[in-house]
Design a protein around this motif. Sequence first.
Motif, short mmCIF file in Angstrom:
data_model
loop_
_atom_site.label_atom_id
_atom_site.label_comp_id
_atom_site.label_asym_id
_atom_site.label_seq_id
_atom_site.Cartn_x
_atom_site.Cartn_y
_atom_site.Cartn_z
N ASN A 1 33.78 35.84 43.05
CA ASN A 1 32.46 36.43 42.88
C ASN A 1 32.10 37.37 44.02
OD1 ASN A 1 31.27 35.29 40.36
ND2 ASN A 1 31.68 33.36 41.38
N ALA A 2 32.52 37.01 45.24
CA ALA A 2 32.25 37.88 46.38
C ALA A 2 32.99 39.21 46.26
CB ALA A 2 32.63 37.17 47.68
N VAL A 3 34.27 39.16 45.89
CA VAL A 3 35.05 40.39 45.74
C VAL A 3 34.47 41.26 44.63
CG1 VAL A 3 37.27 41.27 44.91
CG2 VAL A 3 37.21 39.56 46.72
N ALA A 4 34.09 40.66 43.50
CA ALA A 4 33.50 41.45 42.42
C ALA A 4 32.17 42.06 42.83
CB ALA A 4 33.32 40.59 41.18
N SER A 5 31.40 41.34 43.63
CA SER A 5 30.12 41.86 44.12
C SER A 5 30.33 43.05 45.04
CB SER A 5 29.35 40.75 44.85
OG SER A 5 29.05 39.68 43.98
N ILE A 6 31.32 42.96 45.90
CA ILE A 6 31.66 44.07 46.79
C ILE A 6 32.15 45.27 45.99
CG2 ILE A 6 33.19 44.80 48.66
CD1 ILE A 6 33.20 41.79 49.54
N PHE A 7 32.98 44.99 44.98
CA PHE A 7 33.51 46.06 44.12
C PHE A 7 32.36 46.81 43.45
CE2 PHE A 7 35.11 47.63 40.05
CZ PHE A 7 36.30 48.24 40.41
N ALA A 8 31.33 46.08 43.02
CA ALA A 8 30.20 46.73 42.36
C ALA A 8 29.53 47.74 43.27
CB ALA A 8 29.19 45.67 41.91
N GLU B 1 33.44 44.45 26.32
CA GLU B 1 34.18 45.69 26.60
C GLU B 1 33.68 46.34 27.88
OE1 GLU B 1 37.29 48.27 25.73
OE2 GLU B 1 36.73 46.34 24.85
N GLY B 2 34.64 46.66 28.76
CA GLY B 2 34.31 47.31 30.02
C GLY B 2 33.97 46.38 31.16
N LEU B 3 33.89 45.07 30.90
CA LEU B 3 33.50 44.12 31.94
C LEU B 3 34.56 44.01 33.03
CD1 LEU B 3 31.77 40.74 31.52
CD2 LEU B 3 33.94 40.77 32.73
N TYR B 4 34.12 44.09 34.27
CA TYR B 4 34.99 43.91 35.43
C TYR B 4 34.89 42.46 35.91
CZ TYR B 4 35.12 49.03 36.06
OH TYR B 4 35.29 50.39 35.91
N PHE B 5 36.01 41.91 36.40
CA PHE B 5 35.98 40.58 36.99
C PHE B 5 37.12 40.45 37.99
CE2 PHE B 5 38.90 40.29 33.50
CZ PHE B 5 39.82 39.30 33.79
N ALA B 6 37.00 39.49 38.87
CA ALA B 6 38.03 39.24 39.88
C ALA B 6 38.78 37.96 39.54
CB ALA B 6 37.40 39.13 41.27
N ALA B 7 40.07 37.93 39.88
CA ALA B 7 40.90 36.77 39.63
C ALA B 7 41.91 36.60 40.75
CB ALA B 7 41.62 36.90 38.29
N LEU C 1 42.47 42.12 47.17
CA LEU C 1 41.22 42.40 47.87
C LEU C 1 40.67 41.13 48.51
CD1 LEU C 1 39.55 44.63 45.14
CD2 LEU C 1 40.83 45.39 47.14
N SER C 2 40.16 41.28 49.73
CA SER C 2 39.56 40.16 50.45
C SER C 2 38.05 40.36 50.57
CB SER C 2 40.17 40.05 51.86
OG SER C 2 39.41 39.15 52.67
N PRO C 3 37.27 39.27 50.48
CA PRO C 3 35.81 39.41 50.61
C PRO C 3 35.33 39.34 52.06
CG PRO C 3 36.34 37.15 50.09
CD PRO C 3 37.67 37.90 50.12
N SER C 4 36.21 39.22 53.01
CA SER C 4 35.84 38.86 54.38
C SER C 4 34.87 39.83 55.04
CB SER C 4 37.09 38.70 55.24
OG SER C 4 37.83 39.91 55.29
N GLU C 5 34.95 41.12 54.71
CA GLU C 5 34.11 42.10 55.41
C GLU C 5 32.63 41.93 55.10
OE1 GLU C 5 33.69 46.95 56.04
OE2 GLU C 5 35.30 46.12 54.79
#
Length: 416
Positions: free
Chosen positions: A169-176, A286-292, A406-410
């Motif tokens: 969830n953190a990585v996807a939030s950063i991606f957004a 359709e079009g939904l982004y997610f992290a795994a 991708l890492s959420p650390s930043e």
Amino acid sequence: MRLRTGVLVATVACFGLALTGCAGGSTGTPTESTEAADPLGTPNAASGDPIVFGTLDLASGPVTFPEVLAAQQAAVEYVNAYLGGINGQPIKLVTCETDGAPATSQRCANQILDQEPVAIVGGADIGSPGAMPIWETADLAYIGGIPFTPVEQNSPNAVLFSSISTADNAVASIFAAQELGAKSAAVIYTSDTQGTSTAEGVIIPTMKAAGITDITPVPIPPTASDVSSAVATAVGANPDVIYVNTPAACPNVLSSLKQLGNQAQLLGIDPCTSPPAIEGANGGAEGLYFAAPVDQADSGTADADLYVAAMKKYAPADVHLDSLSAMGFQTIINLQAALADFAPEDLTTEAILAAFRDGTDNTNFLGHPYTCDGEQLAGATAICNAYQHMLQVKDSVPGLVSDEWLSPSEYYTPAH
């Protein structure tokens, strides 16, 4: 609730299989599957007295993840038939059914202890805060699985190979914020303990840290049958992105978003991208982004080919090869790899934990290498790997946005 022993076996094909919609894979280089006679390798059967491990199976309640146990059981069958189990002796996985309530998980944990396991295999149990104190009091190692809650993520005896509910969830939030350029967001989430903790403790603060300044929280009660009002609130906020964190209600939320003419870019969680969820969303996914935390099963790597072949041979036909299934399979393969040469009398908790905590960048089946040094994810000392891939649903099929880990650390800081 009942205690179950043994391993589920089914020599049937994996549901349909639509592998481009499955999650799995590894960090290895692609292999030419057509050149391999059998991705499972050469049989090397274990024999003798089994070595017992315990796990909990979330079998009923508001949300269930049957694919996790099915994948773990299939992996047990594979390692016993092809890898010689542990030092030539078979692994036996004993299970107990839970319902998401901590009290039920606590009772199950005590029943598992009666089977005298050498360690616990992590499952996908949202009631695990009731079980973890039992395992800790018994001084048992807790290995892998799906760490939904902070209790598993910070257990002193746990080693967890992938992060779900936090790093994803953190990585996807950063991606957004960083890749989609969002400045505003609506976050739709289930207002139970788990959903609220994830939304308010991970998604929203990480979005803010990454640059999303205007966020509208939209809670949905876990028992709600009509989500249209909540969805209308999210759409009415005119956000740049809408984040969906409703495991059981994903199809309804996504379908409703489409019906209301949503124009915001979508992000969400892996359960929103299983084949039934995508079908139930009626085009809304359709079009939904997610992290795994794992690659896809069609990636062509040796790990992915093995995973698919083993699931086809040993798992029920209707099991979905999603990220959680891959994590369940990953757990057993990593367990066997680290403990393969241990004699039963040497499988003490101290020795088991040392086997996983030794070294850095250890091979992580279907995932980014793991290092169990307590420093891979802030506020989660048991997480050994926080890296994620970003994926997107296109033509009803999830696919990689890129092969970068991708890492959420930043931007991710745990809530206090």
